[in-house]
Enzyme design. Structure first.
Site, short mmCIF file in Angstrom:
data_model
loop_
_atom_site.label_atom_id
_atom_site.label_comp_id
_atom_site.label_asym_id
_atom_site.label_seq_id
_atom_site.Cartn_x
_atom_site.Cartn_y
_atom_site.Cartn_z
N ASP A 91 0.77 -1.27 -0.02
CA ASP A 91 -0.03 0.14 0.00
C ASP A 91 0.92 1.23 0.02
O ASP A 91 2.18 1.10 0.26
CB ASP A 91 -0.87 -0.03 1.20
N TYR A 139 6.64 -10.21 6.54
CA TYR A 139 6.55 -8.72 6.55
C TYR A 139 7.09 -8.45 7.93
O TYR A 139 6.78 -9.16 8.97
CB TYR A 139 4.93 -8.33 6.86
#
Length: 268
Positions: free
Chosen positions: A52, A110
């Protein structure tokens, strides 16, 4: 025709995410423009996944097909000379034509970073979420355990998710506290890194998990609430979506054999 695999690192602060959008200014836009400038060839790159706006990547793999005869060893230097300084290609190799950066990926990790010190680090401010208030790190570590395994993660997915299934597997989830940068004589919490490894992730999934864990750290929820939230399969049950700047795509892993050309396999 060759299928070229590359890995790119980027500071996502100034970009609208990895995947191209109508408004432009994405990592994909800059990479494709650099390739056109280098080869004169219009290509479409395929990343291992999206990030994002404001999210970073230490290792984001992508691939594209090209008829260019430029030697592989020249691509990295040539592209980096045509990219903004906060985007850097780190690896280049040729892979089989049926290789796909997203479909061939087996594990993704992540990292989410929280600066728990009273004063933010001016040099890392774009890579860390600053939380100067006291956090119950033991409770956060306990809450993290509930997300490991194969579950329906609807509660931790964006309402805009278009995936037909929200079932994913989280292989590992750990918290690491780094106090090496604490100022002497102070009582700081250090930099708190969360590493989450899975076979795939839903839109905003890690950030919603982190927003919920932050509420546990603040005493607004109990660690066992993470399990209850999973069972409800309702986004309303989870906490807020944590800020994007603390999130980094850390690593994407493949089975090595899918990266090897037939000639390389024969040589073995």
């Amino acid at each position: 025709m060759r299928n070229v695999f590359m890995t790119v690192s980027y500071d996502g602060t100034n970009y609208y995410g990895f995947q191209t959008q109508p408004g432009g200014n994405t990592i994909q836009d800059h990479l494709e423009a650099a390739i056109v400038h280098l080869t004169g060839e219009v290509v479409k790159i395929h990343g291992s996944g999206r990030t994002d706006a404001g999210v970073h990547a230490r290792e984001q793999p992508f691939h594209f097909s090209t008829s260019s005869l430029i030697p592989l060893e020249r691509w990295r230097l040539a592209l980096n000379g045509r990219l903004p300084s906060d985007i850097r290609v780190t690896e280049v190799r040729e892979v089989p034509m049926d290789f796909h950066s997203r479909r061939s990926a087996k594990r993704k990790t992540y990292r989410y970073s929280i600066n728990g010190n009273r004063v933010p680090d001016v040099f890392q401010r774009n890579l860390q979420y600053h939380h100067p208030g006291k956090l119950d790190l033991s409770a956060m570590r306990e809450g993290l355990k509930y997300i490991v395994g194969t579950h329906d993660y609807t509660s931790f997915a964006s309402r805009r998710s278009t995936k037909t299934s929200h079932v994913r597997t989280i292989y590992e989830a750990q918290m690491v506290v780094d106090t090496s940068s604490d100022y002497p004589g102070t009582h700081e919490q250090g930099i708190i890194h969360f590493y989450i490894t899975g076979n795939g992730f839903l839109q905003h999934m890690v950030r919603i998990i982190m927003g919920t864990l932050l509420e546990i750290g603040e005493g607004k929820r109990r660690p066992e609430d993470m399990g209850n939230i999973l069972e409800k399969k309702n986004r309303m049950a989870a906490g807020p979506t944590a800020e994007s700047k603390g999130l980094m795509l850390w690593k994407v892993e493949f089975n090595e054999e899918v990266l090897l050309l037939n000639s390389e396999i024969a040589d073995e």
